[in-house]
Design a protein around this motif. Structure first.
Motif: not given
Length: 207
Positions: A153-154, A161-162, A107-109
């Motif tokens: 998060f992707t 989006i958060d 996951v890209d964070v």
């Protein structure tokens, strides 16, 4: 929260109500460890019971993520931060700034906001001019809310989006004149859906 509140959000009874809810969710999900425990900011309703939650957690917490030192002079925020620092113990602490990545496999964070600053370099699919950027700028906020950690998060083609409690002034700074985030499949409504956040130029730009 560190307990039960009255109508003015003052703690009137110390309680592990919220800590126990989190722990029940961890158990139900079958989580074996928590890689990153994100404390978005040091307001009472976001960090007020981190110490008890961490102490009762049935699985290891490998790292805590936060925006750094408390940015509010209120006694309440100072107390929350002191309790949080005590809860860290020997765990790793990761202080993040806008543009940083949290290294989670698969996951890209990306940190899009932290400590009163916002993302400048666009994410994949972001960077286009935001035609919704008009009207009067929002009044700047003080204290811990503008310091809130916001995350994108992707996972494959999915993005969520958060932005935690990011207020309107910071939303505008993030999304204008260009939108560095692009669009999202899921937007977690900010700041408890209060009118202090969730500007149309953010919500509609995310689509």
């Amino acid at each position: 929260w560190p307990g039960l509140q009255d109508e003015k959000f003052r703690t009137v009874q110390i309680s592990d109500r919220d800590a126990d809810r989190i722990i029940r969710a961890v158990r139900k999900a079958g989580v074996k460890q928590i890689d990153y425990f994100v404390v978005t900011h040091h307001d009472q309703d976001h960090g007020g019971n981190v110490a008890r939650t961490a102490a009762k957690m049935p699985v290891p917490i490998r790292a805590f993520v936060d925006h750094g030192d408390v940015m509010s002079q209120s006694g309440e925020a100072q107390e929350v931060y002191a309790s949080y620092r005590k809860a860290l113990g020997d765990a790793r602490r990761l202080i993040v700034k806008a543009g940083d990545r949290i290294p989670l496999a698969g996951v890209d964070v990306v940190v899009v906001a932290s400590a009163g600053a916002v993302l400048k370099s666009p994410l994949s699919g972001g960077g286009a001019a935001n035609p919704l950027c008009s009207g009067e700028p929002a009044r700047p906020s003080r204290g811990e809310t503008p310091a809130s950690i916001g995350l994108a998060f992707t996972f494959g083609r999915f993005r969520t989006i958060d932005l935690s409690d990011l207020p309107k002034a910071m939303e505008r700074e993030l999304m204008c004149p260009n939108n560095p985030v692009g669009t999202a499949g899921l937007f977690l409504v900010s700041h408890h859906a209060f009118n202090m956040s969730n500007l149309p130029l953010l919500v509609h730009a995310l689509q």
